[in-house]
Enzyme design. Structure first.
Site, PDB file in Angstrom:
ATOM      1  N   GLY A  74      -1.351  -4.510   8.917  1.00 49.02           N
ATOM      2  CA  GLY A  74      -2.729  -4.537   8.216  1.00 49.02           C
ATOM      3  C   GLY A  74      -2.421  -5.870   7.067  1.00 49.02           C
ATOM      4  CB  THR A  76       2.911  -1.540  11.193  1.00 50.48           C
ATOM      5  OG1 THR A  76       1.368  -1.857  10.600  1.00 50.48           O
ATOM      6  CG2 THR A  76       2.653  -0.119  11.537  1.00 50.48           C
ATOM      7  CB  CYS A  96       0.993  -2.100   4.947  1.00 47.46           C
ATOM      8  SG  CYS A  96       0.732  -2.901   6.543  1.00 47.46           S
ATOM      9  CG  HIS A 156      10.239 -24.330  12.202  1.00 42.26           C
ATOM     10  ND1 HIS A 156      10.481 -24.280  13.505  1.00 42.26           N
ATOM     11  CD2 HIS A 156      11.553 -25.101  11.739  1.00 42.26           C
ATOM     12  CE1 HIS A 156      11.428 -24.712  13.753  1.00 42.26           C
ATOM     13  NE2 HIS A 156      11.907 -25.268  12.776  1.00 42.26           N
ATOM     14  CG  ASN A 157       5.680 -21.146  10.571  1.00 45.87           C
ATOM     15  OD1 ASN A 157       6.749 -20.425  11.100  1.00 45.87           O
ATOM     16  ND2 ASN A 157       5.121 -22.021  11.356  1.00 45.87           N
ATOM     17  CG  ASP A 162      -0.310   0.211   2.666  1.00 45.57           C
ATOM     18  OD1 ASP A 162       1.002   0.282   2.420  1.00 45.57           O
ATOM     19  OD2 ASP A 162      -0.856   0.448   3.411  1.00 45.57           O
ATOM     20  NE  ARG A 206       9.671 -30.284  15.365  1.00 46.56           N
ATOM     21  CZ  ARG A 206      11.036 -29.884  14.968  1.00 46.56           C
ATOM     22  NH1 ARG A 206      11.813 -30.754  14.079  1.00 46.56           N
ATOM     23  NH2 ARG A 206      11.714 -28.757  15.562  1.00 46.56           N
ATOM     24  CG  HIS A 207       8.436 -28.060  11.012  1.00 45.82           C
ATOM     25  ND1 HIS A 207       8.310 -27.358  12.213  1.00 45.82           N
ATOM     26  CD2 HIS A 207       9.701 -28.364  10.924  1.00 45.82           C
ATOM     27  CE1 HIS A 207       9.220 -27.296  12.778  1.00 45.82           C
ATOM     28  NE2 HIS A 207      10.299 -28.071  12.061  1.00 45.82           N
TER      29      HIS A 207
END
Length: 146
Positions: A71, A68, A66, A99-100, A10, A133-134
């Site tokens: 958002g 911060t 954005c 991991h994600n 943005d 495991r992830h």
């Protein structure tokens, strides 16, 4: 042929988006999903549309910004199939991938300096998902859909 990478922001993330886009263009085909200036825009629309490009396979991963990062992170994570991680340092960027399996990294254009932001993005790009495991845990996250 350069690998593709998406980027979107943005108005609050515009300046950092432009810096990152220019910095990454030597190594990547950077697909810029906007915004194109510092004029006020709605982050849910810009970030949501760009995340849908990831899901459609147009780009494998996206850098979203954005002011911060909060958002943009909220907007991105409302879209099923998006795993957006708001990162403020190289460690969180690494772990978001390891991991994600984050397919979107989110940065705050008004809270990060350019050098740190570029290091964070580079760490995110260079890190692979560990699986194991992830993978099971990501399956549990997917089960939480409404």
């Amino acid at each position: 042929m350069k690998p593709k990478l998406g980027i979107a922001s943005d108005h609050g993330g515009f300046a950092l988006k432009e810096f990152l886009r220019k910095s990454l263009e030597e190594s990547f085909e950077v697909v810029d999903y906007g915004t194109k200036s510092e004029a006020s825009v709605d982050y849910p629309t810009i970030i949501g549309d760009a995340c849908r490009k990831v899901l459609a396979g147009e780009v494998p991963r996206l850098i979203a910004l954005c002011g911060t990062g909060i958002g943009a992170s909220i907007a991105a994570n409302r879209i099923p199939g998006i795993r957006a991680a708001l990162c403020h340092d190289e460690f969180t960027a690494e772990m978001s991938r390891r991991h994600n399996n984050a397919n979107v990294i989110v940065l705050g254009g008004r809270v990060l300096g350019t050098d740190l932001a570029l290091r964070i993005v580079q760490k995110w790009i260079d890190t692979d998902f560990e699986g194991g495991r992830h993978e099971r845990r990501l399956g549990l996250v997917e089960e939480q859909k409404p």
